[in-house]
Design a protein around this motif. Structure first.
Motif, PDB file in Angstrom:
ATOM      1  N   ALA A  77       0.949  -0.763  -0.048  1.00 31.59           N
ATOM      2  CA  ALA A  77      -0.373  -0.154   0.339  1.00 31.59           C
ATOM      3  C   ALA A  77       0.789   1.072  -0.192  1.00 31.59           C
ATOM      4  N   SER A  81       0.696   1.783  -5.918  1.00 32.22           N
ATOM      5  CA  SER A  81       0.505   1.227  -5.865  1.00 32.22           C
ATOM      6  C   SER A  81      -0.484   0.620  -7.243  1.00 32.22           C
ATOM      7  N   LEU A  89      -1.787  -4.401 -10.667  1.00 34.76           N
ATOM      8  CA  LEU A  89      -1.786  -4.477  -8.730  1.00 34.76           C
ATOM      9  C   LEU A  89      -2.140  -6.178  -8.660  1.00 34.76           C
ATOM     10  N   THR A 106      -2.495  -4.361  -0.234  1.00 35.13           N
ATOM     11  CA  THR A 106      -3.558  -4.241  -1.204  1.00 35.13           C
ATOM     12  C   THR A 106      -4.080  -5.223  -1.364  1.00 35.13           C
ATOM     13  N   THR A 135      -2.508   7.574  -4.444  1.00 35.12           N
ATOM     14  CA  THR A 135      -2.001   6.998  -5.109  1.00 35.12           C
ATOM     15  C   THR A 135      -1.831   7.877  -6.583  1.00 35.12           C
ATOM     16  N   ILE A 148      -6.584  -1.207  -2.099  1.00 31.50           N
ATOM     17  CA  ILE A 148      -5.841  -0.714  -1.473  1.00 31.50           C
ATOM     18  C   ILE A 148      -5.947  -0.156  -0.536  1.00 31.50           C
TER      19      ILE A 148
END
Length: 169
Positions: A77, A81, A89, A106, A135, A148
């Motif tokens: 995380a 990610s 991912l 994640t 992110t 996530i």
């Protein structure tokens, strides 16, 4: 993190060799009971083109070198990610599991996200919870909030309570 100069340097005729990246720390890491690291890249595969900053995608051999150096758990995380979106991912999680490493932060499903994995090392049980502040502006796919752990006080409190229910040390 695996910046492009790192994978360019590690490239061989048959793939990549990152073992020299960890040659000075491997003896310390491999002699430890449990080693935790932050994997701040994804392993989306060579079809997605290997890349460094700002959107990372490292070769699988990078992960193999981490395992060989002595890492046991990778937090996933972090702000990178989703660098190669949901597919990147998910593939990262799959490769980590195939390598026999633990990961935290994640997930591939809501059920995985809501469960608390308990790890036992030398008769000590624990869980590791990890979260990211964001992110880098890449939005989570609609209906996939579980991918996530993003920092959220209520979520963190619930996760801590779930861990307590499992009676971890």
């Amino acid at each position: 993190m695996c910046h492009s100069p790192q994978f360019e340097y590690a490239q061989t005729d048959s793939g990549f060799d990152f073992s020299s990246s960890y040659k000075y720390v491997k003896r310390f890491l491999s002699n430890s009971d449990f080693v935790i690291g932050n994997l701040e890249t994804v392993l989306a595969g060579k079809d997605r083109k290997f890349s460094g900053y700002p959107l990372f995608n490292a070769p699988d051999e990078y992960l193999y070198a981490l395992k060989d150096a002595g890492f046991d758990l990778l937090t996933t995380a972090n702000n990178h990610s989703l660098d190669k979106h949901k597919k990147g991912l998910i593939r990262t999680i799959d490769k980590i599991r195939e390598t026999g490493l633990y990961h935290s932060g994640t997930y591939k499903s809501q059920q995985e996200r809501d469960s608390v994995e308990v790890i036992n090392i030398n008769n000590i049980s624990f869980t590791l919870l990890s979260y990211s502040y964001g992110t880098n502006g890449i939005p989570l796919p609609k209906g996939n909030d579980y991918l996530i752990n993003l920092i959220d006080e209520e979520l963190i409190k619930n996760d801590i309570n779930n861990a307590k229910e499992k009676q971890v040390d």
